[in-house]
Write a protein that holds these residues in place. Structure first.
Motif, PDB file in Angstrom:
ATOM      1  N   THR A   1       0.816  -1.213   0.000  1.00 34.27           N
ATOM      2  CA  THR A   1       0.000   0.000   0.000  1.00 34.27           C
ATOM      3  C   THR A   1       0.847   1.259   0.000  1.00 34.27           C
ATOM      4  OG1 THR A   1      -0.154  -0.292   2.408  1.00 34.27           O
ATOM      5  CG2 THR A   1      -2.011  -1.044   1.071  1.00 34.27           C
ATOM      6  N   ASN A   2       2.140   1.112   0.111  1.00 36.22           N
ATOM      7  CA  ASN A   2       3.037   2.263   0.026  1.00 36.22           C
ATOM      8  C   ASN A   2       4.159   1.998  -0.967  1.00 36.22           C
ATOM      9  OD1 ASN A   2       3.665   4.902   0.774  1.00 36.22           O
ATOM     10  ND2 ASN A   2       5.107   4.238   2.356  1.00 36.22           N
TER      11      ASN A   2
ATOM     12  N   THR B   1       6.866   0.134   1.388  1.00 34.23           N
ATOM     13  CA  THR B   1       5.948  -0.430   2.372  1.00 34.23           C
ATOM     14  C   THR B   1       6.716  -1.194   3.438  1.00 34.23           C
ATOM     15  OG1 THR B   1       4.280  -0.657   0.629  1.00 34.23           O
ATOM     16  CG2 THR B   1       3.895  -1.833   2.695  1.00 34.23           C
TER      17      THR B   1
ATOM     18  N   ILE C   1       3.570  -3.612   7.852  1.00 32.62           N
ATOM     19  CA  ILE C   1       2.359  -3.272   7.095  1.00 32.62           C
ATOM     20  C   ILE C   1       2.060  -4.363   6.071  1.00 32.62           C
ATOM     21  CG2 ILE C   1       1.298  -1.567   5.591  1.00 32.62           C
ATOM     22  CD1 ILE C   1       1.635  -0.665   8.462  1.00 32.62           C
TER      23      ILE C   1
ATOM     24  N   ASN D   1      -1.378  -6.380   5.957  1.00 33.78           N
ATOM     25  CA  ASN D   1      -2.163  -6.477   4.729  1.00 33.78           C
ATOM     26  C   ASN D   1      -2.374  -7.924   4.311  1.00 33.78           C
ATOM     27  OD1 ASN D   1      -2.269  -3.692   4.630  1.00 33.78           O
ATOM     28  ND2 ASN D   1      -0.551  -3.499   3.203  1.00 33.78           N
TER      29      ASN D   1
ATOM     30  N   ASN E   1       1.425   6.387   1.467  1.00 32.87           N
ATOM     31  CA  ASN E   1       0.419   6.195   2.493  1.00 32.87           C
ATOM     32  C   ASN E   1       0.953   6.776   3.794  1.00 32.87           C
ATOM     33  OD1 ASN E   1      -1.616   5.266   4.215  1.00 32.87           O
ATOM     34  ND2 ASN E   1      -1.934   3.435   2.964  1.00 32.87           N
TER      35      ASN E   1
ATOM     36  N   ASP F   1       0.040   5.092   7.265  1.00 31.54           N
ATOM     37  CA  ASP F   1       0.835   3.924   7.643  1.00 31.54           C
ATOM     38  C   ASP F   1       2.239   4.321   8.061  1.00 31.54           C
ATOM     39  OD1 ASP F   1      -1.303   2.334   7.122  1.00 31.54           O
ATOM     40  OD2 ASP F   1      -0.588   1.571   5.196  1.00 31.54           O
ATOM     41  N   ASN F   2       2.813   5.284   7.368  1.00 29.10           N
ATOM     42  CA  ASN F   2       4.158   5.732   7.723  1.00 29.10           C
ATOM     43  C   ASN F   2       4.189   6.359   9.108  1.00 29.10           C
ATOM     44  OD1 ASN F   2       5.114   4.880   5.237  1.00 29.10           O
ATOM     45  ND2 ASN F   2       4.907   6.887   4.279  1.00 29.10           N
TER      46      ASN F   2
ATOM     47  N   PHE G   1       2.136   5.734  11.514  1.00 30.67           N
ATOM     48  CA  PHE G   1       1.921   4.659  12.486  1.00 30.67           C
ATOM     49  C   PHE G   1       3.223   3.925  12.777  1.00 30.67           C
ATOM     50  CE2 PHE G   1       1.131   0.050  12.926  1.00 30.67           C
ATOM     51  CZ  PHE G   1       0.596   0.061  14.201  1.00 30.67           C
TER      52      PHE G   1
ATOM     53  N   TYR H   1      -4.789   1.200  15.474  1.00 30.62           N
ATOM     54  CA  TYR H   1      -4.571   1.154  14.029  1.00 30.62           C
ATOM     55  C   TYR H   1      -5.610   0.259  13.352  1.00 30.62           C
ATOM     56  CZ  TYR H   1      -2.233   0.122   9.578  1.00 30.62           C
ATOM     57  OH  TYR H   1      -1.954  -0.046   8.246  1.00 30.62           O
TER      58      TYR H   1
ATOM     59  N   PHE I   1      -8.563   1.099  10.610  1.00 29.35           N
ATOM     60  CA  PHE I   1      -8.716   0.360   9.358  1.00 29.35           C
ATOM     61  C   PHE I   1     -10.158  -0.100   9.170  1.00 29.35           C
ATOM     62  CE2 PHE I   1      -8.946  -3.830   7.345  1.00 29.35           C
ATOM     63  CZ  PHE I   1      -8.420  -3.554   6.091  1.00 29.35           C
TER      64      PHE I   1
ATOM     65  N   ASN J   1      -5.993   2.989  -0.218  1.00 26.31           N
ATOM     66  CA  ASN J   1      -6.347   1.755   0.474  1.00 26.31           C
ATOM     67  C   ASN J   1      -7.413   0.944  -0.245  1.00 26.31           C
ATOM     68  OD1 ASN J   1      -4.939   1.979   3.332  1.00 26.31           O
ATOM     69  ND2 ASN J   1      -5.771   4.009   2.879  1.00 26.31           N
TER      70      ASN J   1
END
Length: 816
Positions: A403-404, A408, A412, A416, A559, A562-563, A565, A589, A593, A647
């Motif tokens: 997602t990044n 990523t 993460i 995922n 993202n 997420d970063n 987090f 988190y 989501f 996402n």
């Protein structure tokens, strides 16, 4: 929680034979009806002879091949939680297995490898380790079935009758606080029922206040400031010994309730909210007296000198509440005196009991805040530390996982993979099987939000898997397996492989063929997202190319949520925060989501079954009442578009998993059983915390919280949602609102919180200014009510109260 029995369902013993390999020697009290070879291989992992001791975990009743026959009818409080959405299935049995290699020159080949296991319904299997150790030692000295029967009887005789059965909200609240006296009052009724002696009153020391922060940055700054001042001498109270209140002091305090508020305390309904920095509270001895029938309770003391201003490096202390004063008529109003919260145990997070094995009394600490999806001892900190660099990720990029883009983070990617139903393997070549098992259990806790948000991971987890049962566990969709044999890496029947020996993450080269990265369904322009926004989402969600690389979306994705987090988690570990703090962040988190998934589902299908519908606040008018907003909200539409776009792939994949089906069922049940109904509390807290809201919306929010915070269960549910998202500090800002209606409803809400022991504890976490403001406003409110009490005769009081309520309603709905 049952007092005794059914803690242990079976006891198993396996031994490695020189010629015949792993053998299951004994099953007590009856055979399980499972292939003995499968059980023996699960109990004796590869390389067990190289380890002196090893702990492994596996589960029964997951699939037809490991379902016990006949299925025992076990009375588990969490049976409804573990049951399947698609039909009835037996409870999962957690198997705690101890493998030991003991060397003796008199034995054949000079050593024996034995494995002893117990099967239990409880997820907190770690509490049985001491008795399992003693039982295996006993068996080595006297190898007979009597050892197994003694173990079985000892575990089942463990008395848990005095353990309070906490609700989901109470468990959520307990894990957010480090106070050792939280819910202590729940330990008393059982002790009285069992005719047990009243536990001795203990002194309640002040502790650092437990505040929840919206981000780790604020928490880190506070921790750094505390550390800088840790070496500075703190002032001790000079008058602690002389501050014990006498009966005359109590009477004067009662009379003082009608005077202007002091800087130290204020009495309201039999309790005080302290403003200064107090010393320890003593609930027992000659310095304290407690009562359940309306008598005054002396629980602490406070002085003014130097208490309102603390030194720069001094930590703020959480304080006890005093119920030392009463109303003028001499009758205390508190129905739950704070004195009842004197802890019956050393730490109310655990229930202390014993297991008697032979002549030994083994102490047991049973955690009271565990959810079924978190089994045994696991460490998210260890998991994050090991898989810490995106540079160690190899293989093609997939929109469900990355997602990044290439940046990523491995954690993460793991999350995922868990929520999108990928096949996951943890490989630990030349590592103990118990270490591999721990990583699998940690992964299940990570995906479920530490058991508090999602479920469905433990039932497809195989903490230790081997070649002997390969066909069975590989037939489970989206399995999460731990292996020690490197041959599984070459076999390729996985989607993501985590190597705990090197910290590397490998994405299967066939993942694109196994899970084609189809774009989310079109038509995201329901009630909120316009056609232009839907077109933007569709354009951003491009499909990967044939060679497995991604275009547009994930290769250039950023993202930031997420970063941020991951940065929070790293900072928490760097500043030596505990495991519990990290778990709380993962719970937050996963909650975020799920709320985002609810919004995505609403945009795709027009409705959502896993969360509140997204709607903005409406002020009403023309005879209509104001309507609070709900659902996940953002400060601007651009942020929402960006979040949904980044996402969309993993959210769409999540909609087709078993965890999503469980979530629909759980949300429907929560709407029925929750005591706070028709109000998305998390949405209101977000609005108070981040949005620039109107005076009307602030009033409606506070009034709604007041109306939904009248019972103990409602108070606990409110605190369980408020405390992790910033604590009562967010609500305390209402004490300083420019409009009287908001200030009045905030005081009323805090007064209702103070009617419960748990509410008092968290009110103490307010800072000096907020507490003093509450004291001042609360006394003014009490004086006004007392004036009305003397002004109107009893016959007119009810009518006056009705007129006052109507007037308040008119002020609430009218213009400001």
């Amino acid at each position: 929680m049952s007092g005794g029995g059914n803690h242990c369902s079976f006891v198993l013993l396996a031994e490695f034979h020189l010629l015949e390999g792993a053998q299951l020697k004994c099953q007590f009290p009856q055979p399980l009806g499972i292939d003995e070879g499968v059980l023996a291989m699960s109990m004796l992992p590869d390389g067990a002879e190289t380890q002196l001791d090893d702990w492994t975990v596996f589960f029964l009743n997951q699939t037809p091949f490991n379902t016990i026959q006949p299925v025992l009818a076990l009375d588990d409080a969490d049976t409804s939680v573990r049951s399947s959405v698609v039909g009835d299935q037996p409870d999962l049995l957690c198997v705690l297995n101890l493998v030991r290699t003991k060397h003796d020159k008199t034995w054949e080949r000079g050593a024996k490898v034995l494995a002893l296991a117990i099967c239990t319904r409880h997820p907190f299997i770690q509490i049985f380790k001491p008795v399992l150790l003693m039982a295996l030692d006993d068996y080595f000295l006297n190898p007979s079935q009597d050892c197994l029967s003694r173990l079985f009887d000892a575990v089942n005789s463990m008395d848990l009758a005095g353990a309070p059965s906490l609700t989901r909200a109470e468990r959520l609240l307990m894990r957010t606080s480090d106070r050792k006296d939280l819910f202590a009052e729940k330990f008393y009724p059982v002790a009285a029922t069992n005719n047990a002696p009243t536990p001795p009153a203990k002194q309640h020391r002040t502790s650092d206040s437990i505040d929840s922060y919206s981000s780790f940055e604020e928490d880190i700054l506070m921790r750094a400031r505390d550390n800088d001042g840790a070496s500075r001498p703190s002032r001790d109270r000079a008058d602690t010994a002389s501050s014990i209140r006498t009966a005359s002091t109590l009477q004067s305090a009662s009379q003082h309730a009608q005077s202007p508020p002091s800087e130290t305390s204020f009495s309201l309904g039999g309790s005080a909210v302290w403003v200064g920095d107090e010393s320890g509270l003593d609930y027992g001895g000659s310095e304290a007296a407690s009562s359940y029938d309306g008598q005054s309770i002396l629980s602490g003391s406070s002085t003014l000198a130097g208490s309102s201003v603390t030194s720069p490096g001094r930590k703020r202390r959480s304080t006890g509440a005093s119920t030392s004063s009463a109303l003028p008529n001499g009758s205390a109003l508190r129905s739950h005196p704070v004195g009842s919260m004197a802890a019956a145990t050393k730490d109310t997070h655990f229930y202390h009991t014993t297991v008697q094995y032979k002549d030994h009394q083994l102490p047991i600490k049973m955690p009271l805040f565990t959810f079924p999806e978190e089994v045994g001892d696991y460490s998210l900190i260890t998991l994050v530390k090991l898989f810490s660099s995106p540079a160690l990720v190899s293989g093609p990029q997939h929109p469900h996982l990355h997602t990044n883009g290439p940046a990523t983070h491995p954690i993460i990617i793991l999350f995922n993979a868990l929520v999108t139903g990928k096949r996951i393997i943890f490989l630990g070549h030349k590592r103990p099987a118990g270490e591999v098992s721990t990583f699998v259990l940690a992964a299940c806790a990570l995906g479920s939000g530490c058991g508090a948000v999602l479920r469905g991971f433990i039932e497809r987890a195989f903490p230790y898997a081997n070649l002997n049962n390969k066909d069975e566990w590989e037939s489970v969709p989206a399995y999460i397996a731990g292996v020690t044999n490197p041959i599984f890496q070459q076999l390729g029947a996985w989607d993501v492989l985590f190597d705990i020996a090197t910290g590397t993450v490998t994405i299967s080269r066939d993942i694109m063929a196994t899970y084609p990265p189809t774009p989310p369904p079109p038509g995201l322009g329901s009630s909120v997202v316009s056609r232009e926004r839907a077109a933007t989402l569709k354009a951003d969600n491009s499909v990967g190319s044939e060679d497995g690389t991604l275009k547009n979306d994930t290769s250039k994705a950023d993202n930031s949520a997420d970063n941020l987090f991951i940065d929070d988690i790293r900072a928490a570990i760097e500043y030596h925060y505990g495991e519990n703090a990290v778990r709380l962040r993962f719970t937050e988190y996963v909650t975020r989501f799920v709320r985002l998934a609810s919004r995505f589902e609403e945009e795709v299908t027009g409705t959502t079954k896993i969360g509140y519908p997204s709607q903005a606040f409406t002020e009403g008018g023309h005879g209509r009442l104001p309507q609070l907003g709900s659902g996940v909200m953002y400060n601007d539409d651009a942020t929402l578009i960006r979040e949904l776009a980044l996402n969309a792939h993993r959210l769409e994949a999540f909609r087709h998993t078993l965890s999503h089906r469980y979530l629909m069922s759980d949300f429907a049940k929560q709407q029925i059983h929750n005591r706070i109904k028709g109000c998305d509390v998390l949405h209101q807290i977000f609005r108070l915390k981040h949005a620039k809201i109107s005076d009307m919306e602030a009033s409606v929010i506070m009034r709604t919280l007041v109306e939904n915070c009248r019972s103990y269960e409602q108070v606990v549910e409110l605190l369980a949602m408020v405390v992790p998202t910033g604590g009562l500090t967010q609500l305390a800002f209402g004490l300083f609102h420019p409009h009287e209606v908001v200030r009045e409803t905030t005081v009323e809400l805090f007064n209702q919180l103070r009617e419960t022991p748990v509410g008092v504890l968290f009110l103490q976490t307010l800072n000096q200014f907020q507490r003093f403001a509450y004291v001042r406003l609360a006394q003014a409110r009490e004086q006004r009510l007392q004036a009305e009490h003397h002004l109107y005769p009893p016959a007119l009081q009810s009518r006056t109260h009705s007129n006052s309520s109507a007037h308040s309603e008119q002020r609430l709905n009218g213009p400001f």
